[in-house]
Design an enzyme around this catalytic site. Sequence first.
Site, PDB file in Angstrom:
ATOM      1  CB  SER A 607      -7.508   3.846  -0.973  1.00  0.00           C
ATOM      2  OG  SER A 607      -6.732   3.613   0.185  1.00  0.00           O
ATOM      3  CG  ASP A 682       0.003   1.503  -3.012  1.00  0.00           C
ATOM      4  OD1 ASP A 682       0.338   2.082  -1.961  1.00  0.00           O
ATOM      5  OD2 ASP A 682      -1.163   1.476  -3.430  1.00  0.00           O
ATOM      6  CG  HIS A 714      -2.344   4.606  -2.164  1.00  0.00           C
ATOM      7  ND1 HIS A 714      -2.812   3.318  -2.294  1.00  0.00           N
ATOM      8  CD2 HIS A 714      -3.333   5.285  -1.504  1.00  0.00           C
ATOM      9  CE1 HIS A 714      -3.999   3.216  -1.747  1.00  0.00           C
ATOM     10  NE2 HIS A 714      -4.354   4.386  -1.276  1.00  0.00           N
TER      11      HIS A 714
END
Length: 737
Positions: A607, A682, A714
């Site tokens: 991320s 995601d 995610h």
Amino acid sequence: MKISRQIFALCILLCFGFSSFSQAGSQKISIEDLMLNGTFNQKSVYGLRSMKDGIHYTTLEDEGTKIVKYSYATGKVVDTLLNLSKIKDAAIKSINEYEFSADESRILLMTNPERIYRRSFTADYYVFSFKNSELLALSKNGKQRLASFSPNGNRIAFVRDNNLFIHNVLFGSEIQITKDGEYNKIQNGTPDWVYEEEFEFNKAFAWSPDSEFLAYMKFDESQVKMFNMNKFEGMSPQKEQNALYPENYTYKYPKAGEKNSTVQVFVYNIEDRITKRMDVGEETDQYIPRIKWTQDPKMLCIYRLNRHQNKLEFLMANARTGSSNVLFTQENKYYIEEQNFDYLTFLNNGKQFIFLDEKDGFNHLYLYDMATGKAVQQITSGDWDVTDFIGFDDEKQICYYQSVEESPMDRNVYSIKLNGTGKKLLTPEKGTNRSVFSDGFKYYINYFSSVTQPNTVRLYSSKGKMIRILEDNQDLQKKLKDYLYLPKEFTMYPAADGMTMLNAWMIKPFDFDPSKKYPVVMTQYSGPNSQEVTNSWSFDWYQYLAQEGYIVVCVDPRGTGGRGEVFRKCTYMQLGRLESDDQVSAARALAKESFVDASRIAIWGWSYGGFMSTLCLEKGNDVFAAAIAVAPVTNWRYYDSVYTERFMRTPQENTKGYDDNSPINHVDQLKGSLLICHGTADDNVHIQNTYELTERMVQANKQFEMQVYTNRNHSIRGGNTRLHLYNRFNKFLKENL
């Protein structure tokens, strides 16, 4: 600096005890142990709820089939309040969550949750009556969301299909409060995607203290642009309906600088069934990140935050008339800390409230006057941050909070009087402490861990006296003696400014030989107010890497938490610049260590960490040989409005800040090996980020490796996905370091 870091690391080892690993066995850690078998999972105490009397608590046991009542004082079982196996033809097999009514005569049970996004889900709710041992479905008209008792226990509010409903517990009837709910257009009582993700809440309605009103937020997202994702048949779970023609999943996702939802606040009067709109001002390009009732059951507090997120106001709204006035205003030259929103506490006297502010450069508790909105007392003070306001004992006039007063890497819990005197440390052990208090603050349960101590759960009296141990993970500690590993060593590395020292930890191979040279894998997240370098327990992939001969290092750069506002917010308007500079600086310092192979240093992250590892490979192409980026943001223009603008403002206002620090604009600097991984579903960091970056690399003739995971969000989980993902990491590192 090299000598001082080594001495510091040695001191940490001596302080934490060499005995914890000096007798380690010869068993090897496997990826299956970590990703599938749960071999090193910690035990804890789950589903714990304090009962109203403050001297008993309940836990969820036997795989969610029992709710058991305990005495805080003795730790002994007092009663089994609910046992699903004893209910004839019980409609549910297990309980995921539960909530007592105020008088504890009924209990609301949640089961069969189906995830929507990070915090949101639909589920089946049931009401169990202790009086007649009856278990009834809350509604027969479809799954519900966020079912909640009214304070008097006579009603339950819930959301279904974007509309609010009220169930009458006494008569079993159901009424619909709103009727305009529509997917991708109107949401009543639940936040839209970006509010849920970035303001970190899922429930957008609240009962008044006297149960006479139900306040709720209405999100009109009709002007928010749509984002599309294909969902395929896949596996774990399998979506057979998508076998030939993939589903085109659409939802509203406001990107930086784009239109957000318009939010209004309404109050429904239970008695006369009239809904009144609250006045939140004429401006619509703003945020309403919370609503909260005051001690006055007719007065609703509405948070109003400007789009720049540097001005927060508390509006006092009259539930009957809808009129409002500004009670309190907090401004910040950077942005208001979102983590403080849930800490607003209205005192029982109706004359004061507690909130947090960073006005002196650190996050502290303040007492305010309800009549003027002005601060009348700073409760906590010092060059350290309050990290959690646990609660206020109105009877004793004592605040309980967690802070980093001992060290940015530690978390301890304290009590302090409302006037700022009589501060007491309740958790003297050095490490990470999180405390949960009973109703009435007579007892608290503390969850503790450190780099050498797995999760330990203990029960204390409010004065800090330990009553007993609930869980100490002795089985895990015994098991670890059979494995080859070393604990983390704390150290420090210089930031790119040449003045600031950055907190870090290092894990060395068990058979570490300082005369040899080792490859290094740097791990980090690096996002605003985050912390990876903490004195807390973990046993994960990094121990596996160390076993395989890598040194693993984690550095918290400037912009991370625990070190005050100036350190935390220095990345404002330039996300990625200072953080990547610091990671490169730390890598260069590592490269000078005699036991490091300077030609074999990699960095990885997920991320924000993936954004960082990609940027570091570009900017630090003289020191990083390889990088792994999982679900990375590659261009801040692709990410959502609330998060991105909080730290960067809009692209229209800050073009340079957006473009100068987005990896997509620096592919020409890429020299090392890059593995980029992403899930196709995601909903948070869209795979668009990966597709656009890799297209730039293709056109720049830059080679890379790419791993795509079908239908994964995610977190990239499901079935054997994590096992495959981490084996992919291992393969890449072996081939490129």
